[in-house]
Enzyme design. Sequence first.
Site, mmCIF file in Angstrom:
data_model
loop_
_atom_site.group_PDB
_atom_site.id
_atom_site.type_symbol
_atom_site.label_atom_id
_atom_site.label_comp_id
_atom_site.label_asym_id
_atom_site.label_seq_id
_atom_site.Cartn_x
_atom_site.Cartn_y
_atom_site.Cartn_z
ATOM 1 N N HIS A 1 0.795 -1.230 0.000
ATOM 2 C CA HIS A 1 0.000 0.000 0.000
ATOM 3 C C HIS A 1 0.822 1.273 0.000
ATOM 4 O O HIS A 1 0.257 2.369 0.073
ATOM 5 C CB HIS A 1 -0.918 0.053 1.216
ATOM 6 C CG HIS A 1 -2.025 -0.950 1.183
ATOM 7 N ND1 HIS A 1 -3.251 -0.676 0.621
ATOM 8 C CD2 HIS A 1 -2.088 -2.216 1.631
ATOM 9 C CE1 HIS A 1 -4.028 -1.740 0.746
ATOM 10 N NE2 HIS A 1 -3.345 -2.698 1.342
ATOM 11 N N LYS B 1 -8.238 14.144 4.638
ATOM 12 C CA LYS B 1 -7.353 12.977 4.619
ATOM 13 C C LYS B 1 -6.380 13.151 5.765
ATOM 14 O O LYS B 1 -6.342 14.210 6.395
ATOM 15 C CB LYS B 1 -6.598 12.892 3.296
ATOM 16 C CG LYS B 1 -5.932 14.219 2.892
ATOM 17 C CD LYS B 1 -5.264 14.145 1.527
ATOM 18 C CE LYS B 1 -6.209 14.264 0.357
ATOM 19 N NZ LYS B 1 -6.407 13.023 -0.392
ATOM 20 N N ARG B 2 -5.581 12.125 6.053
ATOM 21 C CA ARG B 2 -4.575 12.282 7.093
ATOM 22 C C ARG B 2 -3.642 13.448 6.772
ATOM 23 O O ARG B 2 -3.413 13.774 5.601
ATOM 24 C CB ARG B 2 -3.785 10.980 7.255
ATOM 25 C CG ARG B 2 -4.561 9.902 7.986
ATOM 26 C CD ARG B 2 -4.944 10.309 9.393
ATOM 27 N NE ARG B 2 -3.810 10.281 10.281
ATOM 28 C CZ ARG B 2 -3.536 9.292 11.145
ATOM 29 N NH1 ARG B 2 -4.360 8.267 11.250
ATOM 30 N NH2 ARG B 2 -2.468 9.330 11.908
ATOM 31 N N LYS C 1 1.078 14.613 1.277
ATOM 32 C CA LYS C 1 -0.267 14.925 0.777
ATOM 33 C C LYS C 1 -0.428 16.421 0.518
ATOM 34 O O LYS C 1 -1.413 16.857 -0.068
ATOM 35 C CB LYS C 1 -1.329 14.438 1.765
ATOM 36 C CG LYS C 1 -1.376 12.910 1.897
ATOM 37 C CD LYS C 1 -2.403 12.464 2.926
ATOM 38 C CE LYS C 1 -2.376 10.981 3.239
ATOM 39 N NZ LYS C 1 -3.029 10.132 2.214
ATOM 40 N N THR D 1 -8.332 6.946 -1.971
ATOM 41 C CA THR D 1 -9.689 6.439 -2.165
ATOM 42 C C THR D 1 -10.686 7.557 -1.887
ATOM 43 O O THR D 1 -11.802 7.539 -2.405
ATOM 44 C CB THR D 1 -9.968 5.235 -1.236
ATOM 45 O OG1 THR D 1 -9.486 5.552 0.075
ATOM 46 C CG2 THR D 1 -9.302 3.979 -1.739
ATOM 47 N N LYS E 1 -14.325 8.735 -3.711
ATOM 48 C CA LYS E 1 -15.578 9.074 -3.023
ATOM 49 C C LYS E 1 -16.062 10.444 -3.442
ATOM 50 O O LYS E 1 -17.256 10.659 -3.706
ATOM 51 C CB LYS E 1 -15.366 9.038 -1.494
ATOM 52 C CG LYS E 1 -15.068 7.650 -0.965
ATOM 53 C CD LYS E 1 -14.456 7.665 0.440
ATOM 54 C CE LYS E 1 -13.788 6.315 0.711
ATOM 55 N NZ LYS E 1 -12.907 6.315 1.894
HETATM 56 C C1 CR1 Z 1 -2.031 4.740 0.827
HETATM 57 O O1 CR1 Z 1 -1.289 5.810 1.352
HETATM 58 C C2 CR1 Z 1 -4.113 4.076 -0.370
HETATM 59 C C3 CR1 Z 1 -4.459 3.213 0.833
HETATM 60 C C4 CR1 Z 1 -5.278 2.009 0.468
HETATM 61 C C5 CR1 Z 1 -2.432 3.798 1.954
HETATM 62 C C6 CR1 Z 1 -3.251 5.251 0.073
HETATM 63 O O2 CR1 Z 1 -2.826 5.966 -1.066
HETATM 64 O O3 CR1 Z 1 -5.292 4.534 -0.975
HETATM 65 O O4 CR1 Z 1 -3.273 2.757 1.453
HETATM 66 N N1 CR1 Z 1 -1.207 3.181 2.464
HETATM 67 O O5 CR1 Z 1 -4.655 1.246 -0.505
HETATM 68 C C7 CR1 Z 1 -0.964 2.865 3.732
HETATM 69 O O6 CR1 Z 1 -1.691 3.148 4.640
HETATM 70 C C8 CR1 Z 1 0.515 1.647 5.167
HETATM 71 O O7 CR1 Z 1 0.197 2.187 3.929
#
Ligand code: CR1
Length: 832
Positions: free
Chosen positions: A367, A558-559, A564, A666, A670
């Site tokens: 991820h 988002k976080r 970001k 994601t 949305k």
């Molecule tokens: C990514 O940063 C992605 C999600 C789900 C995150 C984000 O871009 O949409 O995973 N990765 O695939 C993450 O949390 C530990 O890595």
Amino acid sequence: MDARFKSRDIERRSLDVDGLKRSFLEWLVYSVGKDARAATRRDWFHTVALAVRDRVVDRWMDTTRSYYHEDAKRVYYLSLEFLIGRLLTNSLSNLGIVDECRQALDRLGLSMEDVVDAEPDAALGNGGLGRLAACFLDSMASQGLPGYGYGIRYEFGLFEQRFENGWQVEYPEQWLQFGNPWEFARPEVLYPVQFYGRVEEFRDSVGERAYRWVDADRVLAMAYDTPVVGFGGETINTLRLWSARATRDFNFGHFNDGAYMKAVEQKILSENLSRVLYPNDATETGKELRLKQEYFFTSASLQDILRRYLQHHSTFENLPNKAAIQLNDTHPAIGIAELMRLLVDQHALRWDDAWEITRATFAYTNHTLLPEALEAWPVRMIERVLPRHMQIIYEINAKFLNRTKAKAAGDNAKLSRLSLIDERGERRVRMGNLAFLGSHKVNGVSALHTDLMKQTVFADFHEEFPDRINNKTNGITPRRWLKQANPALSELITTRIGEGWISDLSQIAALREKADDVVFREEFRRAKRKNKKRLAAYIARQTGEEVLVDSIFDVQVKRMHEYKRQLLNVLHTIALYNEMRDNPTVSWVPVTKVFAGKAAPSYHMAKLIIKLINDVAKVVNHDPSVHDNLKVVLLPNYNVTAAEIIIPAADLSEQISTAGMEASGTGNMKLALNGALTIGTLDGANVEIREHVGADNIFIFGMTADEVNDLRASGGFNPREVIASNPSLKRALDMISTGAFSPDDRNRYHPIVQALTDGGDHFLVTADFADYCRAQDAAMQLYRDPEEWTRKAILNTANMGWFSSDRTVNEYAGEIWDVHPVKPSHDGEGFR
Ligand code: CR1
């Protein structure tokens, strides 16, 4: 059977308004123990949830029984995080009884919204990774796929975020404080999990060398099951979360010594294992407790999976035909060594057979490419905590490197990159390499991310195993993220194209032609406006700020993370503020900048960015010279529930990460599905969103991943030059650095300014600033033309069908898991 019982039994399952109302009253009295006069909103929530749960149980058992009878191949989604959110509306909606429930509550003089709002938000995750797992559960159940989620039942979910003087402060999130009506405790489903101790070598019955793990501490994993209601209520799957329990014999000796309190203290300590979720998003902490959590839930899940398999089989060669185990990132990757241990040490399989079975059973999803997120546990820690696993990892590594050595022909650098052990500095186990080697498929989460995996972290492995890496672009469930979160728009859509889109989002493409229909555009705008009013009221409640409903709602949720680039958005905000002040007679398009997101508690820079947004908000929102044309709000405690209010109200979706750094995103999906236009870089799934919605209907700006790579490699990037050549950027940065937003502490933002200048601007905020402002201007110009804006917004919604997590899960099912839908037989009286 006694007629009274029988009728009550049927009532438990009845889905009409009267039946619901009667079960609410019965549950309130007999299970919650209150009468209608004394009941609080929380009592009513528990009442309704328990009554809804009744309507699920028969079908749930039917589903489980059908999987068992067919000995169907199951998929097990192992994830340290499940970001579920609230379940009441979700369950009602998937059962198709939202209106019935509303009416039943109405007859009791209660508002559905009040009852729904009394449910805590289950935040057993940090961000995208955890929410993806929750969307996958919904999609698997909605498509009748035999899928189980396995994770940890954290007592404290992700912290509650509050702002004090504009700074983030974390409070514990006690979601279980008043009980959880959705879960079923399974005190009989209990597995031992060991830690520490040592390994003993011995000769087995045929004289072969064998190993056993002895003198270890033991904890028990106890199961809690939550039914996962698929759309239509046909399939009800299971999310099984593990909670740590002390063993009964835990250091029993102490009792004899009279050291009773000591024994009890140890019992309490061992149960800390499942106490709290680590609040880091895409960064690794390397703490022993975290390693123990990972092993704890992975081991319990594997024991449970093998128990289920052994109900129908007496040997293991069929395991890969009956179980697919998906590793959600490397957090459960220790499971590869654990399955080897179970097969070799406990079930006496030969190593090579066990390895073949293990590899054919596991698959791994990566991820993130951020180096700080790639788990690498110190060898010394694993040796101490999981001594047998360390041996197994060495053995896997030795066999692999031996085989590879011949081919690599002296390329020692390559061999050391392929090794499971990182020998540079303190020796560490590379969990990504272990996950790769122990899986038959490895996937990324967007096309770009998968390509970059092949070129960067897994380049050497890709060369060795060219068929192993594949792409599975993320998706989102249209049930929660459109149907439930946005009733205004989803009802409108259904009036035009029917409700097939709910379970087959590709059908939403039928809306494309409606983009040219002026009446539809008007109704689409009305739905958006309704959602914006709802958000404006929420903003007023949360922040005290009044915003213009007709301003552009420009949303970045988002976080908080440097990559970001919330900072890029803040800099644009300041530049826009300056322009508005400089040109008070221009008729500006009013803008509301909406931010929300948590920072990891130890991530100082992200917390400073939060403070900066709050400080900028304070100045901008109270400056009469901008005439309310600009408002900045940072909403506290972003979570799934807040997202459900914010996302349907957005006009503009900020997806502005440094290209190459956001694996997928994601939230981007949305927002676009809910008719927001994206302003974004060519990063993660934005690339594919552009392909689907069309380049004319998205605002793309900034450097590409290749350009970022080249610029960084050249070493020639000088942010100072960029800043000097861009007066509005220079002015914004000067204001930050001279304390225009922090008169009480003029040096407060020195670290931010430093990072963007002498620090080299690693995330290339300054490099992308000018093009970002150009794209922002284009968005504002377009917003002046509501018909054209709406046309593009409709085309976004209409073209997002492919981003359903149903599509994603189907790809996994077909190309990785080889699992197929099972139609549960409901031969009992069941749910009608
Ligand atoms: C990514 O940063 C992605 C999600 C789900 C995150 C984000 O871009 O949409 O995973 N990765 O695939 C993450 O949390 C530990 O890595």
